[in-house]
Design an enzyme around this catalytic site. Structure first.
Site, PDB file in Angstrom:
ATOM      1  N   GLY A  48      -5.510   6.004  -2.802  1.00 31.27           N
ATOM      2  CA  GLY A  48      -5.216   5.302  -1.553  1.00 31.27           C
ATOM      3  C   GLY A  48      -4.150   4.249  -1.781  1.00 31.27           C
ATOM      4  O   GLY A  48      -3.292   4.399  -2.646  1.00 31.27           O
ATOM      5  N   GLU A  49      -4.168   3.210  -0.960  1.00 30.27           N
ATOM      6  CA  GLU A  49      -3.245   2.066  -0.984  1.00 30.27           C
ATOM      7  C   GLU A  49      -1.773   2.477  -0.894  1.00 30.27           C
ATOM      8  O   GLU A  49      -0.882   1.693  -1.206  1.00 30.27           O
ATOM      9  CB  GLU A  49      -3.482   1.166  -2.209  1.00 30.27           C
ATOM     10  CG  GLU A  49      -3.143   1.743  -3.567  1.00 30.27           C
ATOM     11  CD  GLU A  49      -3.611   0.868  -4.735  1.00 30.27           C
ATOM     12  OE1 GLU A  49      -2.830   0.696  -5.687  1.00 30.27           O
ATOM     13  OE2 GLU A  49      -4.740   0.349  -4.683  1.00 30.27           O
ATOM     14  N   GLY A  50      -1.480   3.692  -0.450  1.00 26.09           N
ATOM     15  CA  GLY A  50      -0.100   4.133  -0.299  1.00 26.09           C
ATOM     16  C   GLY A  50       0.514   4.701  -1.559  1.00 26.09           C
ATOM     17  O   GLY A  50       1.711   5.006  -1.580  1.00 26.09           O
ATOM     18  N   GLU A 100      -3.396   2.122   2.962  1.00 21.10           N
ATOM     19  CA  GLU A 100      -4.519   1.354   3.500  1.00 21.10           C
ATOM     20  C   GLU A 100      -5.430   0.878   2.375  1.00 21.10           C
ATOM     21  O   GLU A 100      -5.371   1.352   1.256  1.00 21.10           O
ATOM     22  CB  GLU A 100      -5.327   2.204   4.480  1.00 21.10           C
ATOM     23  CG  GLU A 100      -5.615   3.635   4.037  1.00 21.10           C
ATOM     24  CD  GLU A 100      -6.392   3.774   2.757  1.00 21.10           C
ATOM     25  OE1 GLU A 100      -7.377   3.021   2.575  1.00 21.10           O
ATOM     26  OE2 GLU A 100      -6.038   4.638   1.935  1.00 21.10           O
ATOM     27  N   ILE A 130       0.184   0.430  -6.329  1.00 18.79           N
ATOM     28  CA  ILE A 130       1.199   0.505  -5.289  1.00 18.79           C
ATOM     29  C   ILE A 130       2.367  -0.429  -5.589  1.00 18.79           C
ATOM     30  O   ILE A 130       3.528  -0.106  -5.281  1.00 18.79           O
ATOM     31  CB  ILE A 130       0.589   0.200  -3.895  1.00 18.79           C
ATOM     32  CG1 ILE A 130       1.617   0.419  -2.792  1.00 18.79           C
ATOM     33  CG2 ILE A 130       0.004  -1.199  -3.844  1.00 18.79           C
ATOM     34  CD1 ILE A 130       2.161   1.821  -2.695  1.00 18.79           C
TER      35      ILE A 130
END
Length: 341
Positions: free
Chosen positions: A308-310, A166, A108
């Protein structure tokens, strides 16, 4: 109806807030479409790039939307459902990954840097996981409201667009539980491998969610109670950020399955509450396509991602920037001296 804004004082505020939100500006959208049809290209030839420009125009209330500041928020939380053996990694990994984000070493970080987004990482009581939802509600009302308010408070009021992500060991199980509670269907259809669960891990996920749904079946099944009983702090924070952005007419790019599932309780309360949200990418988690069909949205990208993690949302920001560059930078037929038709 009394106007409700952040900070919320109770979960009943959440229901009122979702029913009292700014709407898209149809006049600005029509003006943006008129410009698209006047640009030096066949009408519709830029496909979804045109749709994205019109989308942004409607929420920014101007025919020539722009991105002056893109904000990215990653919320992190820990989950009591991990006691049911639903994840192959220990919960310590959540805090370790948060430190990696803050040190600039995660995907990210690179994607935000490349696509010019200002990243903030907010960890939410990592030393105090939510409760195991097979045994009781995941959060108290006070904890849920506090997380909603934390998400709203993290929004920068000058943001032109908000990217959400997230981090939380066990939160793919939480995501599947939320979607199963909101949309129904067979639990196994919502469950995926997450960070790498084997077949036995998938079975434990399905079993835990099934027991959790049964335990909370008597709870009033509105979006707020679903979020409190089955969700996590990062899911509630994402909901808070989404609603705070809507109050300021800031468009949102959601990440993959877990991030989209986080706002399923808002959809349950009021489907129009997600009208200002784009979906960054289609996750390979099996529940994501089912979820997007349920909420009537199509992802910007399909890159076989599931990090994930944006990450998918930050990648989609580059596409959104490209859409606005074409919209504002291209010449019209009249400006270019090109015959139109």
């Amino acid at each position: 109806m009394a106007h409700v804004t952040f900070p919320l004082t109770s979960l009943s505020d959440l229901d009122a807030l979702t029913r009292d939100l700014p709407q898209v500006d149809a006049v600005a959208q029509d003006a943006a479409r008129d410009r698209q049809n006047a640009l030096t290209k066949p009408p519709g030839s830029l496909g979804r790039l045109e749709e994205l420009a019109v989308f942004m125009a409607g929420w920014q209330q101007q025919a020539m939307p722009q991105i002056d500041m893109a904000q990215a928020l990653v919320f992190a939380g820990n989950h009591g459902i991990c006691a049911q053996g639903v994840n192959p990694f220990p919960q310590e990994v959540t805090a370790q990954m948060v430190q990696n984000f803050k040190a600039g070493g995660a995907a990210i970080n690179q994607l935000c840097r490349t696509n010019d987004a200002q990243l903030s990482v907010i960890d939410l009581d990592l030393d105090r996981p939510t409760a195991d939802f097979t045994q009781g509600p995941a959060m108290t009302e006070a904890d849920c409201v506090a997380a909603l308010n934390a998400g709203a408070a993290a929004l920068h009021p000058a943001a032109s667009v908000l990217i959400l992500g997230e981090m939380g060991i066990g939160n793919s199980t939480v995501a599947a539980a939320l979607t199963a509670a909101v949309f129904g269907g067979a639990v196994q259809d919502w469950v995926g491998r997450g960070t790498g669960s084997d077949d036995e891990g998938l079975r434990r996920k399905v079993d835990a969610i099934t027991r959790g749904l049964a335990r909370h079946a008597a709870t009033p099944q509105d979006g707020a109670s679903i979020l409190m009983t089955l969700g996590g702090r990062e899911q509630a924070a994402i909901c808070g950020a989404v609603l705070a952005a809507r109050q300021r007419r800031i468009p949102v790019i959601l990440d993959g399955f877990i991030c989209t599932a986080s706002v399923a309780p808002l959809f349950a309360l009021a489907p129009a509450a997600l009208d200002h949200c784009l979906i960054g990418h289609l996750s390979v988690e099996p529940g994501h396509k089912r979820l997007l069909d349920a909420i009537g949205k199509t992802a910007v990208l399909d890159f076989d991602m599931r990090l994930g993690e944006g990450s998918g949302a930050a990648l989609a920001l580059g596409i959104l920037r490209s859409a606005l560059a074409c919209h504002s930078g291209m010449a019209t037929f009249a400006e270019a001296g090109v015959a139109d038709g």
